[in-house]
Design an enzyme around this catalytic site. Structure first.
Site, PDB file in Angstrom:
ATOM      1  N   ASP A   1     130.923  77.045  45.901  1.00  7.60           N
ATOM      2  CA  ASP A   1     131.896  77.735  45.332  1.00  7.60           C
ATOM      3  C   ASP A   1     131.308  79.389  45.498  1.00  7.60           C
ATOM      4  O   ASP A   1     130.052  79.500  45.150  1.00  7.60           O
ATOM      5  CB  ASP A   1     132.114  77.729  43.823  1.00  7.60           C
ATOM      6  CG  ASP A   1     133.073  76.421  43.898  1.00  7.60           C
ATOM      7  OD1 ASP A   1     133.306  75.785  44.836  1.00  7.60           O
ATOM      8  OD2 ASP A   1     133.379  76.015  42.718  1.00  7.60           O
TER       9      ASP A   1
ATOM     10  N   HIS B   1     136.971  71.476  49.081  1.00 10.90           N
ATOM     11  CA  HIS B   1     137.306  72.003  47.664  1.00 10.90           C
ATOM     12  C   HIS B   1     138.764  72.630  47.983  1.00 10.90           C
ATOM     13  O   HIS B   1     138.628  73.813  47.892  1.00 10.90           O
ATOM     14  CB  HIS B   1     136.158  72.691  47.247  1.00 10.90           C
ATOM     15  CG  HIS B   1     136.175  73.168  45.864  1.00 10.90           C
ATOM     16  ND1 HIS B   1     136.839  74.051  45.262  1.00 10.90           N
ATOM     17  CD2 HIS B   1     135.304  72.632  44.855  1.00 10.90           C
ATOM     18  CE1 HIS B   1     136.595  74.205  43.915  1.00 10.90           C
ATOM     19  NE2 HIS B   1     135.676  73.265  43.654  1.00 10.90           N
TER      20      HIS B   1
ATOM     21  N   HIS C   1     130.461  83.883  42.084  1.00  9.44           N
ATOM     22  CA  HIS C   1     131.081  82.684  41.660  1.00  9.44           C
ATOM     23  C   HIS C   1     130.688  82.821  40.020  1.00  9.44           C
ATOM     24  O   HIS C   1     131.340  82.952  39.150  1.00  9.44           O
ATOM     25  CB  HIS C   1     130.701  81.450  42.390  1.00  9.44           C
ATOM     26  CG  HIS C   1     131.638  80.428  41.827  1.00  9.44           C
ATOM     27  ND1 HIS C   1     133.029  80.583  41.419  1.00  9.44           N
ATOM     28  CD2 HIS C   1     131.408  79.162  41.039  1.00  9.44           C
ATOM     29  CE1 HIS C   1     133.536  79.171  41.264  1.00  9.44           C
ATOM     30  NE2 HIS C   1     132.550  78.690  40.701  1.00  9.44           N
TER      31      HIS C   1
ATOM     32  N   HIS D   1     128.648  74.249  37.465  1.00  8.53           N
ATOM     33  CA  HIS D   1     129.863  73.995  36.879  1.00  8.53           C
ATOM     34  C   HIS D   1     129.993  72.167  37.004  1.00  8.53           C
ATOM     35  O   HIS D   1     129.215  71.694  37.925  1.00  8.53           O
ATOM     36  CB  HIS D   1     131.287  74.533  37.817  1.00  8.53           C
ATOM     37  CG  HIS D   1     131.470  75.803  37.499  1.00  8.53           C
ATOM     38  ND1 HIS D   1     132.077  76.534  38.261  1.00  8.53           N
ATOM     39  CD2 HIS D   1     131.224  76.408  36.159  1.00  8.53           C
ATOM     40  CE1 HIS D   1     132.373  77.710  37.625  1.00  8.53           C
ATOM     41  NE2 HIS D   1     131.718  77.854  36.087  1.00  8.53           N
TER      42      HIS D   1
ATOM     43  N   GLU E   1     133.826  76.145  50.728  1.00  3.83           N
ATOM     44  CA  GLU E   1     135.139  75.987  49.892  1.00  3.83           C
ATOM     45  C   GLU E   1     136.465  76.348  50.328  1.00  3.83           C
ATOM     46  O   GLU E   1     136.278  77.564  51.164  1.00  3.83           O
ATOM     47  CB  GLU E   1     134.779  76.280  48.369  1.00  3.83           C
ATOM     48  CG  GLU E   1     134.753  77.783  48.370  1.00  3.83           C
ATOM     49  CD  GLU E   1     135.486  78.464  47.253  1.00  3.83           C
ATOM     50  OE1 GLU E   1     136.568  77.740  46.736  1.00  3.83           O
ATOM     51  OE2 GLU E   1     134.918  79.507  46.654  1.00  3.83           O
TER      52      GLU E   1
ATOM     53  N   ASP F   1     132.119  70.203  37.959  1.00  2.77           N
ATOM     54  CA  ASP F   1     132.658  69.437  39.323  1.00  2.77           C
ATOM     55  C   ASP F   1     131.777  69.572  40.199  1.00  2.77           C
ATOM     56  O   ASP F   1     131.967  69.106  41.510  1.00  2.77           O
ATOM     57  CB  ASP F   1     133.986  70.192  39.548  1.00  2.77           C
ATOM     58  CG  ASP F   1     133.957  71.562  39.989  1.00  2.77           C
ATOM     59  OD1 ASP F   1     133.107  72.313  39.218  1.00  2.77           O
ATOM     60  OD2 ASP F   1     134.856  72.043  40.877  1.00  2.77           O
ATOM     61  N   HIS F   2     130.428  70.299  40.023  1.00  3.37           N
ATOM     62  CA  HIS F   2     129.501  70.351  40.900  1.00  3.37           C
ATOM     63  C   HIS F   2     127.999  69.480  40.547  1.00  3.37           C
ATOM     64  O   HIS F   2     127.225  69.329  41.428  1.00  3.37           O
ATOM     65  CB  HIS F   2     129.150  71.732  41.358  1.00  3.37           C
ATOM     66  CG  HIS F   2     130.151  72.522  42.089  1.00  3.37           C
ATOM     67  ND1 HIS F   2     130.100  72.537  43.755  1.00  3.37           N
ATOM     68  CD2 HIS F   2     131.508  72.785  41.803  1.00  3.37           C
ATOM     69  CE1 HIS F   2     131.501  73.156  43.697  1.00  3.37           C
ATOM     70  NE2 HIS F   2     132.024  73.229  42.777  1.00  3.37           N
TER      71      HIS F   2
ATOM     72  N   HIS G   1     125.716  75.155  41.865  1.00  2.00           N
ATOM     73  CA  HIS G   1     125.925  75.692  40.650  1.00  2.00           C
ATOM     74  C   HIS G   1     126.135  74.866  39.442  1.00  2.00           C
ATOM     75  O   HIS G   1     126.464  73.661  39.611  1.00  2.00           O
ATOM     76  CB  HIS G   1     126.758  76.963  40.642  1.00  2.00           C
ATOM     77  CG  HIS G   1     128.304  76.539  41.132  1.00  2.00           C
ATOM     78  ND1 HIS G   1     128.713  76.214  42.135  1.00  2.00           N
ATOM     79  CD2 HIS G   1     129.276  76.295  40.289  1.00  2.00           C
ATOM     80  CE1 HIS G   1     130.071  75.704  42.210  1.00  2.00           C
ATOM     81  NE2 HIS G   1     130.576  75.929  40.930  1.00  2.00           N
TER      82      HIS G   1
END
Lengths: 980, 650
Positions: free
Chosen positions: B176, B413, B155, B69, B201, B71-72, B67
């Site tokens: 996530d 995670h 998410h 975000h 996660e 951090d991904h 996705h």
């Protein structure tokens, strides 16, 4: 060239066919002859060669064409018969079969020979089970009754390698009249099939099997249940959802077989098994799971509480396997139940959320503590984005309130009161329905409620009627609080508050409605309302009485108000002494919105004073429009009503579960609510009157059944009636059932059958409880009822219900054990256990036979004259509604318990149509006693034509049991004439 | 061949998710995130561990992003453009649409803070060009052996769990996810798959969340009270997700309660985001999807665009403004204006970064906030906190693991101590081996081996036709009071093990083959071996007629032949009198009952003879019996009869 398209229909062809039909039906028209040649039917019949695809297509179009002549069709049939006999590969036979079924479905007159043909040929193709199944399925589609297939061939077909055939057979297994034991073995075996749809079909079949009767062998039940539990872990969604259903029904059956001490543990274990499916990824499975949770029956409180918390509670943690498993295969940690209700309520799909709310309806009955905690969650559901879910949540709360399990707290108020302001009328009315019956424990809450109802009145003036009614009911429920509030606002109610007349403001009117309800509560302070308030209320009589039409009539209200305004200590008992009656507490009105058409007509009559004409003139166009579309409206109204009534039937049906699990008090309470709900409908139109009367009668019957039932089931709160009392109830039950059977005209076969079912149950109950008296009569009635049932089944070509078949089987057994005994009572008990109330659904609008009796001008002040010892003449004005000519009617004249006289009413003398007939009848009373004045009680009874039991009384009088169709009328007679 | 799982990021921490998994020779990189807490080299995963030489193209089969975000996905432009990975990159359509916005926003912020630029706008653009977008449940054949498939994860918009399969080894990487639906997004959804490994996660590895409805109710109550009293409500939010969620909530409430108070969206990112949401209805919750035909839920009826002039307009209103933590921008500007008034309300998200105004408001209830040296804000307004978490909780993780029942599980995670607790639960409650490797650690698990085999016709035939049996398992009921002792009750069980009746045959130089057990002997050319029992049973003979020879063994053969026959006949009569079961068949030379076979034994020394029956041989005739295992009981039954009886010869 052979044409593969449908022949073009020309006008002349139709014409010629009509003419020919008169002359000779065996001759083909030239056109058809040509067609027949072009298809090559003759050729085919001679050569014994398979038909070409083109020919088949042409035949098909001939079959489909509605104008094909009969001779042509018969030659088509002949061709297909030959084609079937010649045989060929399976594809060819498949097409031929398809054509034959088409032929049968398009031309029903040919279905009999086709069926015979198929029956004689079906053995030909036994080497291919797929084709054999096709034969069977073709036969099934043509025939409407049970197909006789030998058990052995059914089983061998099932065991054939063709999966689709197997699936079809399993799905339609009930069609073949295979023995239940065989079917059970086959179905059970196929739950292990590698093909998921076969597994599903097998499970579905098992569910059906279980629902239609019970099994003697506990091992078998356990085996089925275990098998279903194992399939809960299946990889395929459809199998899992079928397995959930199967676990539900077989689990319930298993619980029934388990000894008393382990019952609750077992049902807990089944409950937890189903709980474990609530987190499935598939919606269908989740839906099934919640559906099942609501239907399992009593569950321990600690398990229920665990379902509300996602955290595993201490109690549940410890009780892992030791307690919850009567059987090792049911072993599953109780932590599986953790938070499942929470999960259900926050599910993505509104169907699941609704189902979760619905299952709470039954679960909250079992435990007050659980209900209290579940309420917190339910309150949150009132903010759900789906209207249906909100409505269901409110419905559940209403159900909780009827069981007195609804404990409102301050934290709930904001959300709950919010629903009063919802822009949807259904939601508002559902919320008010709860307020009507809920018991609030704190004054603060009560005030908050009243305030929001007042604000509600401002926002939605159109809801006035409903709001007033709610105010009245809550006032009655909370007498002391009401007095408190009225004292606070009494200044506001004064007519000259702030120098202006404010009586007609809705707010003041609302306070008045609240105030006048107080004396009717039985609380201490209830009589502290100042009497002047009642006289203020009297000025709004029309408006208030309209809102309270379900509680009391306008006249009653007026009497009540005037009494109250005279003395301040008028109370409920005084009210009753005045001869006025009130419906019991806890009733509620139906949603007004259902019948907007009728209320819009009533509306203008509400307002009194100079405003009235103004309002009337506004409403006039609406009125006119209404009268033109009256018929349409009425029909729609009837449909609406039927829908409503059927919902009530559904509710009653749901209750049966409670009755069976011994929650009699709760069930009775809800039944009462249902009846009152029905009672509040206007009964003006003939259709609705019948329907409502029927529904009321039905509810009464179920109520009586419930009361008797608690003698069978161990209840939680045993309330024992004496034997004599039980007899009275049974007697009442019989009378009500007799009423239902004889007084309602136009019931469909299904409807009558359901009434007969109940009659059978009533007879059985009589056997089980009232041991010695009238044994013979009951037996007679039972057998006559059953023969009637059989007749109806034949007539409607329906399959007899399982319960009835069982009863029929045991009829002989019951007959032999005259005088009772353990064996007999066991049989009866088993039969009764196999009974379950079926959902009644009304599809027509039955008419209701009733009569009115009137003696004009006669009352205690103006008695009729008579001379002692001589017959007296009583002029009766009789109105009959829906009395048929074949009915035998009797006038019963009662002087005292001992002297009763019957007079036959000859309907041939009355004239008039079937619907309503009105006439004057001169009844002569031969029993005048030697007194100055006396009263006679007169009523009209109708002979129940179906009753075979002849009354042995004297020759003058009815031959069969009577059902009374009019209220009893008192007639006053006196020697002394008024003029003297 | 084992599955190797190298955790490059988000191992025992939250941030820079990156896991490289090798299955059957294929290497897949799941997620390529960056850590927001670091500004140094720790910000990115240590890519050098994938390939020392830096040849990522041959080392990796593909990169999959779950996705948008940061951090991904944060390190993706760096990985592709700077480090030069050229292979395929997969992500869902919404992620592909929204990722550039996120990356660009991040780059700008970095720019603003004056940090060293890691990648440029150009890089982002180029990087996105090579992305292959996939749809939900669409099976993508990355190459001949590798299949991937995306499943809905909740998410955020477009978040997906990915399934990857090479040969028979299959894994799922969840990214996530949220198992509970909210208003604008659905719940994660996946099928029951046969998995060797599940990488999940574990943000909330040890906490269970209660129903969010309660929080929503509180929030609505606060907002309603505020606007009913004429106050203004400020909702600072981040543009994507939370804003839409709250707005849907308010819209619905407004609609139900007939509220007429205006709701404003401050212009900018939110409007653009709304547009994306409107387009990507397919990826939203069930409710939004269902109503979409009549009304797009993101076409907010009550929402109007905000104008700076409206800040001080009289009357109640609700305003959504960015950024979410009041760290600056429009939301701060409005906050400064509205905070001093008691009737107003500001609602904050559950989490604010330390140092922001949002953080200050949340920690305690300050009456005065110093913005900088010159400006102070008097805070008299009410503060309400509303946290929505888009991550699943511990129960959700457990439910998913239980539903999928993989052979192994790996947690990423999450925070180390909590992961340890969850690992314990998974291992003890579900019996699934579970690991939670730290960054740069490798976990190796064995995968399912698979053999390609032909199936014989008989095997296929047998598989098609049903073959079920009913078994009674458990100890049969001994006592009459058996209903009380529950474990004593036998239980009906159904089995249908068509495959278990078959045998996998692997021969040298031949392809493996699955055959039905009946075919095995035929295939191997062997005879069936059968275990048989034998016993030579002596029977006493009484001679009623003395003319018969004295010594049976010395008489001539013909006589014996007749005698043998008559002896058997005699025996047959005896047996049929005494034996209740079994059907005695006389074949002349021998008698047969089921598999029990008996004939006269003429040998002097029969090996089946027991020694103690030597005495008085003259009066004994030996019968040799043999039988197979199945009829053992019957056999001993017959023998006991035979040993007791005497034959009367005439």
């Amino acid at each position: 060239m052979p044409s593969s398209r449908a022949p073009v229909i020309l006008p002349f062809q139709i014409h010629s066919r009509r003419c020919r039909a008169k002359l000779d039906s065996s001759v083909l028209s030239p056109m058809e002859q040509r067609l027949k040649d072009s298809i090559g039917i003759e050729q085919f019949l001679q050569d014994n060669k398979p038909l070409s695809p083109q020919a088949m297509a042409s035949i098909r179009s001939l079959i489909v064409n509605p104008h094909t002549s009969d001779p042509m069709l018969s030659s088509v049939l002949e061709t297909l018969t030959r084609s079937l006999q010649i045989g060929g590969d399976s594809l060819y036979l498949h097409h031929t079969l398809k054509l034959l079924t088409d032929l049968a479905s398009h031309h029903p007159n040919l279905s009999a020979p086709i069926l015979d043909l198929l029956r004689s040929n079906s053995l030909l193709s036994s080497e291919s089970p797929g084709l054999a199944t096709e034969f069977v399925s073709a036969m099934a589609s043509i025939s409407s009754s049970v197909i006789e297939v030998e058990e052995a061939s059914f089983v061998s077909l099932c065991f054939g390698p063709s999966v689709s055939a197997r699936m079809w057979l399993l799905r339609n297994a009930e069609m073949f009249g295979v023995r239940r034991s065989v079917l059970l073995a086959v179905l059970l075996g196929f739950t292990r099939d590698p093909y998921p749809y076969v597994r599903k079909a097998a499970l579905d079949g098992l569910v059906n099997l279980c629902e239609n009767g019970d099994f003697e062998d506990r091992d078998v039940v356990e085996g089925c249940c275990c098998c279903a539990v194992e399939l809960l872990q299946d990889t395929e969604d459809c199998v899992r959802s079928a397995a959930v259903r199967a676990v539900r029904v077989w689990g319930k059956m298993l619980v029934a077989y388990i000894e008393e001490s382990n019952k609750i543990d077992c049902s807990d274990a089944i409950f937890i098994q189903i709980c474990s499916m609530v987190r499935d990824m598939n919606v269908e499975v989740r839906l099934q799971a919640f559906d099942a949770l609501g239907k399992i029956g009593p569950v321990s409180e600690d398990i229920l509480l665990q379902t509300l918390s996602k955290k595993v509670l201490g109690i549940t943690k410890e009780k892992k396997s030791s307690r919850y498993c009567p059987m090792e295969w049911l072993e599953i940690p109780a932590s599986n139940a953790a938070g499942i209700i929470v999960h259900g309520l926050e599910d993505e799909f509104y169907e699941v959320r609704m189902s979760a709310c619905y299952s709470l309806r039954t679960l909250t009955v079992f435990s007050a503590k659980f209900a209290g905690e579940a309420l917190n969650l339910l309150m949150d559901m009132l903010n759900d984005d789906s209207r249906s879910v909100r409505l269901q949540a409110l419905e559940t709360m209403h159900q909780m309130a009827t069981c007195d399990h609804l404990k409102m707290e301050e934290t709930h108020m904001h959300t709950f009161v919010g629903t009063l302001f919802d822009n949807n009328a259904f939601i508002r009315s559902a919320a008010r329905k709860i307020l009507k019956i809920v018991k609030l424990r704190k004054l603060k809450l009560f005030k908050q409620c009243i305030d929001s109802l007042l604000a509600n009145l401002e926002t939605y003036p159109q809801d006035e009627v409903d709001i007033f009614s709610v105010l009245f009911y809550t006032g009655r429920n909370h007498g002391n609080f009401t007095v408190h509030i009225i004292m606070e606002v009494s200044k506001e109610i004064e007519p000259v508050f702030r120098g202006k007349l404010s009586l007609d403001s809705p707010r003041v009117a609302a306070f008045l409605v609240l105030a006048i309800s107080a004396p009717l509560s039985q609380e201490k302070m209830a009589n502290r309302i100042p009497p002047s308030i009642f006289s203020y209320a009297a000025t709004l009589l029309g408006r208030i009485s309209h809102a309270l039409s379900d509680v009391m009539s306008k006249d009653t209200l007026l009497v009540y108000l005037s009494k109250c305004s005279q003395s301040s200590d008028f109370s409920l008992t005084d009210f009753e002494r005045e001869g006025l009656s009130l419906p019991a507490l806890g009733s509620d009105a139906p949603p007004r919105t259902c019948l907007e058409t009728s209320s819009s007509v009533k509306m203008p009559l509400l307002d009194i004073g100079n405003k009235a004409s103004e309002v009337l003139s506004q409403k006039l166009p609406a009125l006119r429009e209404w009268s033109t579309s009256h018929v349409v409206c009425q029909q729609r109204e009837l449909d609406e009503l039927r829908k409503f009534v059927n919902i009530i039937f559904g509710k009653v049906n749901d209750l049966w579960l409670l009755v069976q699990s011994g929650f009699t008090t709760e069930a009775l309470k809800t039944l009462r609510t249902c009846r009152e709900e029905v009672g509040t409908f206007p009964k003006e139109s003939p259709g609705s009157a019948g329907m409502l009367a029927f529904t009321e009668q039905y509810i009464r019957v179920v109520k009586l059944l419930t009361e008797v039932w608690q003698h069978l089931v161990p209840t939680r709160k045993i309330r024992s009636y004496g034997m004599g009392n039980l007899e009275i109830i049974l007697e009442k039950l019989d009378r009500r059932l007799r009423d239902m059977r004889s007084r309602f005209i136009g019931l469909s076969i299904e409807e009558e059958l359901q009434i007969l079912d109940l009659t059978v149950v009533a007879c059985l109950l009589r056997f089980s409880k009232v041991e010695f008296c009238c044994y013979h009569n009951t037996l007679k009635r039972l057998s006559s009822t059953i023969s009637r049932v059989e007749f109806l089944y034949k007539k409607g070509s329906l399959d007899p219900s399982n319960f009835l078949t069982e009863v029929k089987k045991s009829l002989h057994e019951i007959g032999t054990y005259i005088g009772g005994g353990p064996c007999k009572s066991f049989v009866i008990r088993r039969l009764l256990n196999s009974f379950s109330l079926k959902q009644f659904s009304l599809c027509g609008s039955p008419r209701y036979a009733n009569a009115e009796l009137e003696v004009p001008g006669n009352d205690s002040e103006n008695p009729l004259p008579f001379v002692s010892g001589l017959p007296a003449c009583i002029p009766l004005e009789i109105t009959f509604h829906n009395i048929l000519n074949e009915n035998r009617l009797w006038l019963r004249i009662t002087l005292s318990e001992e002297s009763t006289q019957f007079v036959f009413l000859d309907l041939n003398l009355t004239g008039g149509g079937n619907d309503v007939r009105k006439f004057t009848f001169m009844a002569s009373c031969y029993l005048t006693p030697n007194v100055a004045s006396f009263t006679l009680r007169v009523c009209i009874g109708m002979e129940c034509l179906f009753e075979d039991i002849h009354l042995a009384k004297g020759s003058r009088g009815p031959k069969r049991e009577l059902t009374y169709i009019s209220p009893e009328k008192e007639i006053y007679l006196s020697m002394r004439l008024k003029t003297e | 061949m084992p599955i190797e799982c190298l955790v490059l990021g988000a191992g025992q921490e939250v941030g820079k998710s990156c896991v490289v998994v090798s299955i059957n020779g294929k290497r897949i990189m799941f997620d390529c995130g960056m850590h927001m807490g670091y500004a140094d080299s720790n910000r990115y995963p240590d890519f050098s561990r994938i390939s020392d030489a830096g040849d990522f193209n041959s080392a990796l089969s593909c990169v999959i992003i779950t996705h948008f975000h940061l951090d991904h996905i944060g390190a993706l432009p760096y990985f592709t453009q700077v480090l030069g990975y050229k292979g395929p990159v997969y992500m869902t359509y919404p992620t592909k649409a929204l990722a550039p916005i996120m990356l660009e926003d991040y780059r700008k912020n970095m720019d603003r803070r004056g940090e060293e630029e890691q990648f440029t706008s150009q890089h982002i653009e180029e990087c996105m060009k090579r992305v292959i977008a996939v749809d939900l449940k669409q099976t993508v054949q990355v190459d001949k052996d590798l299949q991937i498939r995306a499943y809905y994860a909740g998410h955020v918009l477009g978040a997906a769990m990915f399934y990857a399969k090479v040969g028979d080894a299959a894994i799922v990487y969840t990214g996530d996810y949220n198992t509970i639906a909210d208003r604008h997004l659905g719940a994660a959804q996946i099928e029951r798959l046969q998995l060797d490994l599940l990488i999940t996660e574990s943000t909330y590895a040890n906490s269970v969340r209660d129903s969010k409805y309660n929080r929503e109710g509180e929030f609505l109550k606060a907002v309603h009270k505020c606007v009913a009293a004429g106050g203004k409500v400020l909702i600072p939010t981040f543009a994507l997700g939370r804003a839409q969620e709250i707005c849907l909530l308010l819209e619905d409430y407004w609609e139900r309660m007939n509220l007429k108070v205006p709701i404003y969206f401050s212009a900018g990112l939110t409007i653009q985001a709304n547009m994306y949401y409107k387009m990507l209805v397919n990826w939203t919750s069930q409710k939004v999807k269902e109503t979409y035909v009549t009304h797009n839920a993101f076409d907010f009826k009550h929402v109007q665009t905000f104008d700076r002039s409206l800040i001080n307009a009289p009357g109640p209103c609700v305003l959504f403004a960015t950024p979410g933590m009041l760290s600056g921008g429009y939301s701060l500007e409005v906050f400064m204006q509205w905070a001093p008034c008691e009737g107003n309300l500001v609602t904050l998200p559950g989490y604010c970064v330390v140092g922001t105004i949002g953080y200050k408001l949340m920690s305690g209830k300050p009456t005065r906030i110093n913005l900088d040296k010159d400006t102070q804000i008097d805070v008299r307004c009410q503060v309400h906190q509303l946290s929505f978490s888009a991550h699943t909780d511990a129960k959700g993780i457990m439910d998913l693991v239980k539903f999928l029942s993989p052979k192994n599980a790996i947690l990423v995670h999450g925070e180390k101590p909590k992961m340890a607790i969850l690992k314990e639960r998974i291992e003890s409650e579900l019996g699934i081996p579970c690991f939670y490797p730290a960054n740069n650690e490798t976990v190796s698990i064995s995968s399912t081996g698979h053999v390609k085999a032909h199936a014989s016709d008989t095997f296929i035939q047998r598989c098609l036709s049903p073959n079920f049996k009913f078994l009674k398992c458990g100890v049969p009921d001994k006592s009459a009071s058996g209903s009380k002792c529950t474990e004593g009750i036998s239980r009906l069980q159904v089995v249908d093990e068509r495959v278990a009746d078959s045998i996998l045959v692997e021969q040298k130089c031949k392809k493996a083959k699955v055959i039905h057990q009946d075919e095995l002997l035929l295939m191997l050319g062997e005879k069936e071996h059968e275990v048989k029992f034998a016993y030579c049973c002596p029977i006493r003979i009484e001679k009623s007629v003395q003319t018969g020879s004295k010594d049976l063994s010395s008489t001539d053969n013909q006589h014996l032949g007749l005698d043998k026959r008559s002896l058997l006949e005699l025996l047959s009569v005896k047996l049929s009198n005494k034996l209740s079961e079994g059907n005695i068949q006389d074949f002349g030379e021998h008698l047969q009952i089921e598999s029990f076979h008996v004939s006269v034994c003429l040998k002097d020394k029969c090996s089946h003879r027991t020694s103690n029956s030597i005495e008085n041989q003259s009066e004994l005739v030996f019968f040799c019996c043999n039988w197979s295992v199945a009829d053992e009981k019957l056999a001993w039954n017959i023998i006991s009869i035979m040993e007791c009886c005497t034959l009367n010869t005439t």
